[in-house]
Design a protein around this motif. Sequence first.
Motif, PDB file in Angstrom:
ATOM      1  N   VAL A   1      37.887 -14.231  31.639  1.00 20.77           N
ATOM      2  CA  VAL A   1      38.730 -13.047  31.689  1.00 20.77           C
ATOM      3  C   VAL A   1      39.985 -13.298  30.863  1.00 20.77           C
ATOM      4  O   VAL A   1      40.419 -14.456  30.719  1.00 20.77           O
TER       5      VAL A   1
ATOM      6  N   LEU B   1      39.696 -11.084  38.796  1.00 20.90           N
ATOM      7  CA  LEU B   1      38.365 -11.495  39.224  1.00 20.90           C
ATOM      8  C   LEU B   1      38.361 -11.541  40.744  1.00 20.90           C
ATOM      9  O   LEU B   1      39.413 -11.776  41.363  1.00 20.90           O
TER      10      LEU B   1
ATOM     11  N   VAL C   1      36.215 -20.415  36.607  1.00 21.90           N
ATOM     12  CA  VAL C   1      37.086 -19.322  36.187  1.00 21.90           C
ATOM     13  C   VAL C   1      37.811 -19.763  34.921  1.00 21.90           C
ATOM     14  O   VAL C   1      38.479 -20.802  34.922  1.00 21.90           O
TER      15      VAL C   1
END
Length: 125
Positions: free
Chosen positions: A12, A18, A121
């Motif tokens: 992202v 998220l 992530v």
Amino acid sequence: DVQLQASGGGLVQAGGSLRLSCAASEFSFDDYAIGWFRQAPGKEREGVSCISNMNGNTSYIDSVKGRFTISSDIAKRTVYLQMNSLKPEDTAVYYCASRWPPSCRHYFALKMDYWGKGTLVTVSS
């Protein structure tokens, strides 16, 4: 076997959001506190957030306060970590873990009972 399954990671851009999920099986979910930890490349693992499934109390590390929100759906046996306003320094593998008793007091310093596999992530600048 007890299982914790983390999911929801991805790539992202900075400022994006998220939502991570931690699905649990084979233990008394509402008798535990569930926490999120993360480990960035070359760094030690750190606790991020915790929620008590008994009373809903939560805790966060300072760097994510106001940006991350932890929640729990007892019926679905799932804990969520909503991450908003993501920063490149949030890039890490995120893990969920559980511990009895269901208290977030000093949670990150204690030994966890169960760990899930991580979800990556990546926040790009």
